[in-house]
Design a protein around this motif. Structure first.
Motif, short mmCIF file in Angstrom:
data_model
loop_
_atom_site.label_atom_id
_atom_site.label_comp_id
_atom_site.label_asym_id
_atom_site.label_seq_id
_atom_site.Cartn_x
_atom_site.Cartn_y
_atom_site.Cartn_z
N GLU A 173 -33.90 -11.62 33.85
CA GLU A 173 -35.32 -10.69 34.03
C GLU A 173 -34.48 -9.09 33.93
O GLU A 173 -35.16 -8.43 32.95
N ALA A 174 -33.63 -8.57 34.59
CA ALA A 174 -33.85 -7.50 34.50
C ALA A 174 -32.80 -6.85 35.44
O ALA A 174 -31.48 -7.48 35.54
N ILE A 175 -31.98 -5.40 34.86
CA ILE A 175 -30.56 -5.08 35.08
C ILE A 175 -30.99 -3.30 35.57
O ILE A 175 -31.46 -2.91 35.43
N ASP A 176 -30.14 -3.36 36.67
CA ASP A 176 -30.28 -1.59 37.54
C ASP A 176 -28.79 -0.89 37.22
O ASP A 176 -28.26 -1.50 35.87
N GLU A 177 -29.14 0.11 36.95
CA GLU A 177 -27.85 1.39 36.85
C GLU A 177 -26.35 1.21 36.91
O GLU A 177 -25.34 1.28 36.64
N ALA A 178 -26.11 -0.02 38.38
CA ALA A 178 -25.09 -0.41 38.70
C ALA A 178 -24.75 -1.33 38.35
O ALA A 178 -23.08 -2.27 38.35
N GLY A 179 -25.24 -2.32 37.25
CA GLY A 179 -25.24 -3.46 36.89
C GLY A 179 -26.32 -4.95 37.59
O GLY A 179 -25.13 -5.98 37.17
N ASN A 180 -26.24 -4.59 38.49
CA ASN A 180 -27.03 -5.93 39.20
C ASN A 180 -28.10 -6.21 38.46
O ASN A 180 -28.63 -5.39 37.52
N VAL A 181 -27.90 -7.57 37.87
CA VAL A 181 -29.07 -8.54 37.04
C VAL A 181 -30.07 -9.15 38.61
O VAL A 181 -29.22 -9.60 38.95
N VAL A 182 -31.07 -8.94 38.08
CA VAL A 182 -31.65 -10.00 38.82
C VAL A 182 -32.64 -10.80 37.99
O VAL A 182 -32.89 -10.96 36.84
N GLY A 183 -32.74 -11.95 38.94
CA GLY A 183 -34.24 -12.97 37.97
C GLY A 183 -34.29 -13.92 39.07
O GLY A 183 -34.52 -13.85 40.17
N THR A 184 -34.29 -15.25 38.37
CA THR A 184 -35.30 -16.43 38.57
C THR A 184 -34.03 -17.83 38.44
O THR A 184 -34.09 -17.54 36.99
N TYR A 185 -34.25 -18.28 39.18
CA TYR A 185 -33.07 -19.64 38.93
C TYR A 185 -33.84 -21.09 39.56
O TYR A 185 -35.40 -20.53 40.75
N TRP A 186 -33.92 -22.50 38.44
CA TRP A 186 -34.57 -23.28 39.10
C TRP A 186 -33.58 -24.39 39.34
O TRP A 186 -32.80 -25.08 38.58
N PRO A 187 -33.52 -24.94 40.71
CA PRO A 187 -32.32 -25.87 41.49
C PRO A 187 -33.33 -27.03 41.19
O PRO A 187 -33.90 -27.08 40.12
N ALA A 188 -32.72 -28.26 41.58
CA ALA A 188 -33.37 -29.86 41.63
C ALA A 188 -34.27 -29.70 41.94
O ALA A 188 -35.59 -30.51 41.43
N ASP A 189 -35.39 -28.81 42.90
CA ASP A 189 -36.34 -28.98 43.37
C ASP A 189 -37.71 -28.52 42.17
O ASP A 189 -38.91 -28.76 42.74
N TRP A 190 -37.37 -28.48 41.44
CA TRP A 190 -38.10 -27.73 40.61
C TRP A 190 -38.51 -26.60 40.87
O TRP A 190 -39.85 -25.87 40.49
N VAL A 191 -38.18 -25.75 42.46
CA VAL A 191 -38.45 -24.50 43.13
C VAL A 191 -38.17 -22.85 42.30
O VAL A 191 -36.65 -22.84 42.14
N GLY A 192 -38.49 -22.89 41.84
CA GLY A 192 -37.75 -21.14 41.36
C GLY A 192 -37.70 -20.21 42.55
O GLY A 192 -38.56 -19.70 43.71
N TYR A 193 -36.25 -19.45 42.53
CA TYR A 193 -36.41 -19.01 43.98
C TYR A 193 -35.81 -18.08 42.43
O TYR A 193 -34.67 -17.93 41.89
N GLY A 194 -35.41 -15.54 42.83
CA GLY A 194 -34.59 -15.27 43.07
C GLY A 194 -33.50 -15.19 43.05
O GLY A 194 -33.16 -15.66 44.41
N PHE A 195 -32.97 -13.89 42.32
CA PHE A 195 -31.23 -14.37 42.67
C PHE A 195 -30.96 -12.72 42.45
O PHE A 195 -31.83 -11.93 41.33
#
Length: 219
Positions: A105-127
């Protein structure tokens, strides 16, 4: 007007701009049903790009070093994250436990990327994906956690959904400490942007489903 892939686009959506005026976004061409990414330089030059083997490419953010982050869909419609460096090198990625999609979803000046992923349980987690490719997962509540934005100091904002699908805002510090918040009287709160001072802007909805803007200053 863009003229890319030998066809005039019927849809052009700029999604982010760097401090120097470089713009990234997506465009669609007639009868394709898919999207391509573009970078518009400060001199007006437009570069089109696609993640290799992608059916759609959707750039969502760019930092001041010119690194782009976003998501793409493969031939079966599954979503994955990507980063693109200024020289055009593209790195695709998935959260290791993702089974049903990864969104960058987004990236900071250090190159860290944030977003969401969906594992087997179909619940969205942030990363958070660090520049070296390592991941940190986080979640608020027991349902969808969706970080949208990150600032130059590594603070991120987004929303999480409760069991009634109501959205609640959150602020996550670079240290990992998280704080939830809602506007008084709101039924849903959805942050959309955060600046370098930690101020958050977004939308909240009242009991009549009317939408309103908000500004939450840093605390």
């Amino acid at each position: 007007t863009l003229s890319l892939h030998d066809a005039l686009p019927i849809y052009t959506s700029p999604n982010a701009i760097a401090d120097n005026g470089t713009i990234v976004g997506r465009y669609g061409t007639p009868n394709s049903g898919y999207f391509h990414g573009f970078v518009r330089a400060t001199d007006g030059t437009i570069t089109s790009f696609d993640v290799p083997d992608a059916s759609s490419t959707v750039p969502l953010d760019i930092n001041n070093s010119g690194v782009v982050a976003g998501l793409y869909q493969d031939s079966i419609g599954a979503s994955h994250g990507f980063i693109r460096t200024p020289d055009g090198t593209i790195t695709a990625f998935d959260y290791p436990k993702a089974m049903h999609g990864t969104y960058g979803e987004a990236i900071d000046e250090a190159g860290n990327v944030v977003g969401t992923y969906w594992p087997a349980d179909w619940v969205g987690y942030g990363f958070v994906r660090a520049p070296d490719g390592t991941f940190t997962s986080f979640q608020i509540g027991s349902a969808l956690t969706f970080p949208f934005v990150i600032n130059s100091k590594g603070k991120m904002a987004g929303y999480w959904e409760d069991s009634d699908s109501a959205q609640h805002g959150f602020l996550r510090q670079a240290s990992g400490k998280m704080k939830q918040f809602d506007l008084p009287g709101s039924t849903s709160t959805s942050p959309a942007s955060i600046n370098s001072k930690g101020a958050i802007a977004g939308t909240w909805w009242d009991s009549n489903y009317a939408a309103h803007g908000f500004l939450r200053t840093s605390r």
